[in-house]
Design an enzyme around this catalytic site. Structure first.
Site, mmCIF file in Angstrom:
data_model
loop_
_atom_site.group_PDB
_atom_site.id
_atom_site.type_symbol
_atom_site.label_atom_id
_atom_site.label_comp_id
_atom_site.label_asym_id
_atom_site.label_seq_id
_atom_site.Cartn_x
_atom_site.Cartn_y
_atom_site.Cartn_z
ATOM 1 N N CYS A 1 0.820 -1.204 0.000
ATOM 2 C CA CYS A 1 0.000 0.000 0.000
ATOM 3 C C CYS A 1 0.852 1.251 0.000
ATOM 4 O O CYS A 1 0.380 2.326 -0.314
ATOM 5 C CB CYS A 1 -0.928 0.007 1.214
ATOM 6 S SG CYS A 1 -0.079 0.008 2.799
ATOM 7 N N ASP B 1 -0.894 14.740 -12.638
ATOM 8 C CA ASP B 1 -1.025 15.606 -11.473
ATOM 9 C C ASP B 1 -1.777 16.895 -11.779
ATOM 10 O O ASP B 1 -2.122 17.644 -10.858
ATOM 11 C CB ASP B 1 0.357 15.952 -10.909
ATOM 12 C CG ASP B 1 0.993 14.786 -10.184
ATOM 13 O OD1 ASP B 1 0.270 13.851 -9.818
ATOM 14 O OD2 ASP B 1 2.222 14.802 -9.977
ATOM 15 N N VAL C 1 -2.639 7.179 -16.597
ATOM 16 C CA VAL C 1 -1.317 6.970 -16.011
ATOM 17 C C VAL C 1 -1.399 6.136 -14.739
ATOM 18 O O VAL C 1 -0.657 5.169 -14.561
ATOM 19 C CB VAL C 1 -0.627 8.324 -15.738
ATOM 20 C CG1 VAL C 1 0.724 8.107 -15.055
ATOM 21 C CG2 VAL C 1 -0.439 9.095 -17.043
#
Length: 456
Positions: free
Chosen positions: A139, A328, A350
């Site tokens: 994670c 982003d 992505v």
């Protein structure tokens, strides 16, 4: 007017008000003013690691005061590197001559959830003969990124030994040049190859490399140190290994992610923001989309001015690796697109599961539908990928205040923009995460006239 409540903790940076992790925001006010962006998070942290490769001191300038930089600084100091501030404000000096091995526990304690320890591998193998990677867990770092890194290191001759503590990496026969082709142009794996290949024996050919501006800036750093690196068309980078490298003196490329975030804030709040330090060339793709969406910008020598140009318009966006539209950039843009007149589509190709943040925007009044398997539309140019998703944004929809929890860096900033654009009061929790990538965030909000309180 901002007030501080429950002001009990010591600040982690120069901002006295960066003490809480919950904000109460009163929205509906256009953001107006000037903010400055410093060096890119995605370059500064990697250039700091590169300082390990030099035999003399290095100086990095325009270093952002963010928590990721503090993590890397701590990791360097754990490995015996002397890190000092100066010689000018916002710069750091690194002396690697006292470098030593560190224990798993020390690395893990300072790394936290950061992925940075994986990039120490190549430099530490050259310097000390071994590198330790604590057991970060799936994670934290994810299967695909660590596999790309490990496969690349094995190609150089590294050997991995797994234990309950993590991974011990050695190179019994030294590191040698290799022919490497990445399954995907991963930024992190490209950085790994560069940081390892520059002192490996022989020549390394890297195919399907990432070519982001921050990668090119890292190449510039390494060339200043004495590395021999060239790149060819079609994502091919050639690195000729050298025996020794010296220190560097380098000024970081500006943070185009932060610059785009403030541009989207101007768009979403119908404000006007001058982003000092932003440059046109590295933001060409973003600026095109910004203009199509109804934004107006004016390029100055010392930055870019952003505002709306009338009503916002719907757009279709596909995220992609450079030179495509950055992943982003899509989160803050989606907030602005909730106010566009019509149907916008954002294809995220992505990263998987990166559109989950939109649920909170719907809670605030947005009309966003996420298609978990993506959408096949006739105007697409980026090849479809198995992990992709798509968000369909119908607007305009008035946003109203809500109680939301920051999930990650870019999604969290998007919540901040949404709260500032929304009518009424919002509670935004877990804002400490934003310290990872936004320097002096509260100071900048003050400069733009944001109405908020730190409440916990």
């Amino acid at each position: 007017m901002k007030t501080l409540l429950n002001d009990t903790a010591e600040p982690t940076s120069g901002e006295k008000h960066m003490t809480g992790e919950t904000l109460r925001i009163t929205g509906g006010r256009p953001l107006r003013g000037r903010v400055e962006v410093k060096g890119a998070k995605n370059l500064a942290t990697k250039a700091m690691v590169a300082a390990l490769l030099g035999e003399t001191t290095s100086v990095l300038r325009d270093v952002p005061d963010i928590s990721d930089v503090q993590v890397v600084r701590s990791l360097l100091e754990v490995h015996g590197v002397t890190v000092e501030e100066g010689p000018e404000p916002g710069s750091l000096t690194f002396d690697p001559r006292g470098a030593v091995a560190a224990h798993f526990e020390e690395i893990d304690a300072h790394a936290g959830a950061s992925r940075i320890p994986i990039l120490f591998c190549g430099p530490l193998l050259h310097l000390l003969g071994e590198a330790l990677i604590p057991d970060l867990g799936g994670c934290r770092i994810g299967d695909r990124p660590i596999n790309f890194h490990m496969d690349a290191l094995r190609a150089f001759g590294a050997v991995m030994d797994k234990s309950y503590e993590g991974i011990r990496i050695t190179a019994p026969d030294g590191l040698h040049g290799a022919a490497i082709e990445l399954p995907y142009p991963s930024v992190g794996a490209t950085e790994q190859v560069l940081l390892t290949a520059v002192r490996a024996k022989g020549t390394t050919e890297l195919r399907n490399a990432a070519i982001e501006p921050e990668i090119m800036d890292l190449i510039a750093v390494l060339q200043k140190m004495g590395a021999i690196i060239s790149y060819e068309p079609n994502r091919v980078i050639l690195i000729e290994g050298v025996e020794t490298l010296r220190g560097y003196d380098h000024r970081c490329i500006f943070d185009r992610n932060e610059a785009a975030s403030w541009a989207c804030a101007a768009l979403a709040t119908d404000g006007e923001i001058f982003v000092g330090g932003a440059k046109q060339q590295e933001m060409l793709v973003f600026l095109n989309v910004f203009r199509k969406a109804g934004g107006w910008f004016d390029v100055h020598e010392d930055g870019i001015l952003f505002r709306r140009d009338g009503s916002l318009k719907p757009v279709m966006v596909e995220t992609d690796v450079h030179p495509g539209f950055m992943t982003d950039w899509q989160q803050p843009l989606i907030v602005a697109l909730t106010q566009a007149e019509g149907r916008s589509i954002v294809h995220e190709t992505v990263y998987e599961n990166r559109l989950g943040f939109t649920a909170a925007l719907n809670q605030m009044g947005a009309d966003i539908v996420v298609h978990p398997d993506g959408l096949d539309t006739p105007d697409r140019r980026v090849p479809r990928r198995a992990l992709e998703q798509a968000a369909v944004i119908n607007g305009p929809t008035p946003l109203h205040g809500a109680d939301v929890v920051v999930p990650d860096l870019r999604g969290g900033y998007s919540y901040l923009i949404a709260a500032l654009a929304a009518e009424g009061e919002s509670i935004v929790r877990n804002v400490d995460i934003l310290r990872r990538g936004y320097e002096k965030l509260f100071t900048k909000l003050d400069a733009l006239g944001a109405d908020y309180d730190v409440i916990g």
